[in-house]
Design an enzyme around this catalytic site. Sequence first.
Site, PDB file in Angstrom:
ATOM      1  N   HIS A 105       0.873  -1.170   0.000  1.00 50.35           N
ATOM      2  CA  HIS A 105       0.000   0.000   0.000  1.00 50.35           C
ATOM      3  C   HIS A 105       0.912   1.223   0.000  1.00 50.35           C
ATOM      4  CE1 HIS A 105      -3.369  -2.452   2.229  1.00 50.35           C
ATOM      5  NE2 HIS A 105      -3.054  -2.943   1.046  1.00 50.35           N
ATOM      6  N   ASP A 225     -12.084   0.356   3.428  1.00 54.22           N
ATOM      7  CA  ASP A 225     -11.481  -0.891   2.979  1.00 54.22           C
ATOM      8  C   ASP A 225     -12.103  -2.044   3.773  1.00 54.22           C
ATOM      9  OD1 ASP A 225      -9.877  -2.978   2.242  1.00 54.22           O
ATOM     10  OD2 ASP A 225      -7.994  -2.111   2.943  1.00 54.22           O
TER      11      ASP A 225
END
Length: 276
Positions: A105, A225
């Site tokens: 990420h 998320d």
Amino acid sequence: MPRLGVHVSSAGSIINTFERAKQVGAEVFQFFLRSPRAWKAKDISPEEVETFKKLKKSWDYIMVHAPYLLNLASQDDSLRKKSVEVFLEELKLCDLLGVDYYNFHPGTAKGISDEEGIRNIIRSLEEVFSTYTPKHTCVLFENTAGEKGDLGKNFEELKKLIEPFKDLKVGVCIDTCHAFAYGYAINTAEGFNAFKKEAESTVGIESIKAVHCNDSKVPLGGKKDRHEHIGLGYMGTQAFRLFLKDPYFSNLPYYLETPKEDDWDRKNLQTLRSIL
């Protein structure tokens, strides 16, 4: 044809990942080299390395996911430095093991602007690549869901992050849940085509090397998320049909990161195969 797989545990030894993937019928797999929420790495012996390399010869598209603690965008120099050190350590090990993809990420801009966060990520990766250039492993930037501070949430940001390293082994991993949660309507033909067109005009479609295959517990544009089993979330099965039947995306490896409950890895793989 796409290769369909799952995220598996590396508990006990990284050697166990192969059998765990095989047990659920995966064709490709992803795992963590250490606990995703811990800085300390587990020891991997030279014997494990050699065994892993031998077993790897029968598998394509093995991916390692970087720990969640990493934040290459951080304005905290000690955290950013620690993140660079772990990133570099894992990238070297991935290359040694013959792992195909190292996925991460990009980072979170906490207390700073997105522009400054992007500059920090680029600076961090310059430190990594000036120290070590992988011979085999390709580094993948994963798109994010757009939660507060998330970087790499759209193709414009991914382009800014990738461009300085376009001559190196880098690419993009698309997380379907993140894309949908950010606001890409990939569950409709029109939205999927717009998504693909934007990819082509920014990062270049060929830079997309893999897909994290997850439904979403939040609606379109929910910017959280939260992964769900295939077809049981807000995306439904249409999004996965569009990806799996697409001329480009149908040739990529797919990795499930859906909730680890009962026999759901096998069930989700069966759902994807029924779509095919």
